[in-house]
Scaffold this active site. Structure first.
Site, PDB file in Angstrom:
ATOM      1  N   HIS A 159       0.812  -1.222   0.000  1.00 11.32           N
ATOM      2  CA  HIS A 159       0.000   0.000   0.000  1.00 11.32           C
ATOM      3  C   HIS A 159       0.840   1.266   0.000  1.00 11.32           C
ATOM      4  O   HIS A 159       0.316   2.369  -0.121  1.00 11.32           O
ATOM      5  CB  HIS A 159      -0.973   0.004   1.192  1.00 11.32           C
ATOM      6  CG  HIS A 159      -0.341   0.183   2.528  1.00 11.32           C
ATOM      7  ND1 HIS A 159      -0.035  -0.877   3.365  1.00 11.32           N
ATOM      8  CD2 HIS A 159       0.050   1.286   3.201  1.00 11.32           C
ATOM      9  CE1 HIS A 159       0.496  -0.425   4.482  1.00 11.32           C
ATOM     10  NE2 HIS A 159       0.568   0.889   4.403  1.00 11.32           N
ATOM     11  N   SER A 206       4.499   1.419   8.398  1.00 10.46           N
ATOM     12  CA  SER A 206       4.137   0.492   7.320  1.00 10.46           C
ATOM     13  C   SER A 206       5.357   0.022   6.544  1.00 10.46           C
ATOM     14  O   SER A 206       6.234   0.814   6.209  1.00 10.46           O
ATOM     15  CB  SER A 206       3.167   1.163   6.345  1.00 10.46           C
ATOM     16  OG  SER A 206       1.854   1.077   6.798  1.00 10.46           O
ATOM     17  N   SER A 217       1.889  -4.286   7.828  1.00  9.28           N
ATOM     18  CA  SER A 217       0.796  -3.877   6.952  1.00  9.28           C
ATOM     19  C   SER A 217      -0.066  -2.810   7.619  1.00  9.28           C
ATOM     20  O   SER A 217      -0.164  -1.687   7.145  1.00  9.28           O
ATOM     21  CB  SER A 217      -0.061  -5.081   6.582  1.00  9.28           C
ATOM     22  OG  SER A 217      -1.216  -4.671   5.878  1.00  9.28           O
TER      23      SER A 217
END
Length: 377
Positions: free
Chosen positions: A221, A331, A346
């Site tokens: 992400h 992250s 994550s």
């Protein structure tokens, strides 16, 4: 000069001496202690409430349990109900549905529990839930071998929501589901640009996970394939060579422009750095530590594996849940157990002031997906 962030280590090549804690003779680890840095021991003492000797003993026991998993699970055969590390006994625990298999499993050195459902049955029930569309009030679901059930976690404030109730009703049709409440919905831990931290892509700051030959792995992400990556000093590192999010949450970045990789997880100048020696997967119940650019070192326990996490951007599968805290900017950072790489950060819920839970994408899945080789010491 010591900089915080893996980028600094890649540029300066100073990892060998950076942030080393000097131990007195009385604090020196025993000859039988695992090869864990003082940083991991310190973080385990702080976050798990252990003494130094207890932390060392637990790491030794967890290493033995990890090595035993394959043999013990094979001995259980089709009757396998799951396995985990039992911190109370310091041994690997294995569940079986057939009591006649108990002797063979015990012979490997594991503790045996007789249960009603096989791991295969539980995983099949979870796959049925994976096929459903989950509302935002359902945070995650996973197989819990210790409880011999599939746990569905719902956000406490959303439990009476009609969509949540409908999802839970469908889940219960499997006959293997237990519903639990969690305080908050999960979120990813990317953050806006902050100077002096590991890497940037666009206006996002994330953390480097583990060095691989040719680059490093991190969270999907944090950037899309082709996206440029900059280091703490603004100079070019490379670009995202592969990225997947949602469904998965992993990516890898190539390294060039004078940067190189080292097999180390950072101690951020306050604890010693940890060399990475492999990627053997720790069992449920084992201790685990995380290193990230925002909150640095924190430790906890492995709570669940193969959990489906329902982020607002979509579900991510095959995640490992831990009791380790994290915050925005962490992250992509490293999850490590002893000296074994476990995965990249994550997301989760909570923070490192009040506590929370965090998920990571297992490292071996990422390596296999992109054909990468972990850089080890």
């Amino acid at each position: 000069m010591v900089r915080t962030g893996l980028s600094a280590l890649l540029v300066l090549g100073a990892w060998a001496g950076a942030g080393t804690l000097q131990a007195s003779a009385s604090d020196a680890p025993s000859a039988s202690a695992p090869q864990a840095s003082a940083g991991i021991i310190t973080a385990m003492q702080r976050d798990l409430g252990l003494t130094r000797s207890q932390a060392e003993a637990r790491l030794t026991a967890e290493k033995a349990a990890t090595a035993l998993q394959g043999e013990a699970r094979t001995a259980a055969g089709a009757a396998l109900g799951g396995s985990w590390f039992d911190a109370g006994s310091g041994r690997l625990a294995v569940a079986v549905t057939d009591a006649s298999k108990a002797g063979a499993v015990r012979a490997t050195g594991a503790v045996v529990h007789v249960v009603d459902h096989t791991e295969r049955e539980l995983n099949a029930a979870k796959r049925r839930l994976d096929a459903l569309s989950a509302p935002s009030g359902v945070s995650s679901w996973h197989v819990d071998p210790r409880a011999n059930t599939v746990v569905v976690n719902v956000v406490a404030s959303e439990r009476t929501d009609n969509d949540v109730r409908a999802f839970v009703a469908q889940a219960r049709e499997t006959g293997l589901v237990t519903v639990k409440e969690t305080a908050e919905a999960p979120q990813t831990f990317a953050a806006g640009t902050v100077g002096g931290d590991p890497y940037y892509t666009g206006n996002v700051r994330c953390s480097i996970g583990f060095s691989v030959h040719g680059g490093f792995v991190t969270a999907g992400h944090c950037g899309q394939a082709g996206g440029a990556v900059r280091g703490w000093d603004g100079s070019a590192i490379g670009s995202f060579q592969g990225s997947s999010f949602p469904d998965n949450d992993y990516a890898w970045v190539n390294v060039g422009s004078g940067w190189w990789t080292v097999p180390v997880v950072l101690g951020w100048g306050t604890v010693s750095d940890q060399l990475v020696r492999g990627s053997n997967e720790a069992p449920i119940g084992a201790s685990i530590c995380r290193s990230g650019s925002t909150t640095h070192w924190h430790c906890g326990n492995v709570l669940a594996k193969n959990e489906t996490v329902n982020y607002s951007q979509g579900a991510v599968h095959q995640m490992t849940k831990t009791s380790v805290c994290a915050e925005p900017g962490d992250s992509g950072g490293s999850f490590i157990s002893g000296d074994q790489a476990q995965g990249v950060t994550s997301g989760g819920w909570g923070n490192c002031s009040s506590g929370g839970e965090t998920w990571h994408q297992p490292i071996n899945e990422i390596l296999n997906r992109y054909g990468l080789t972990l850089h080890t010491a």
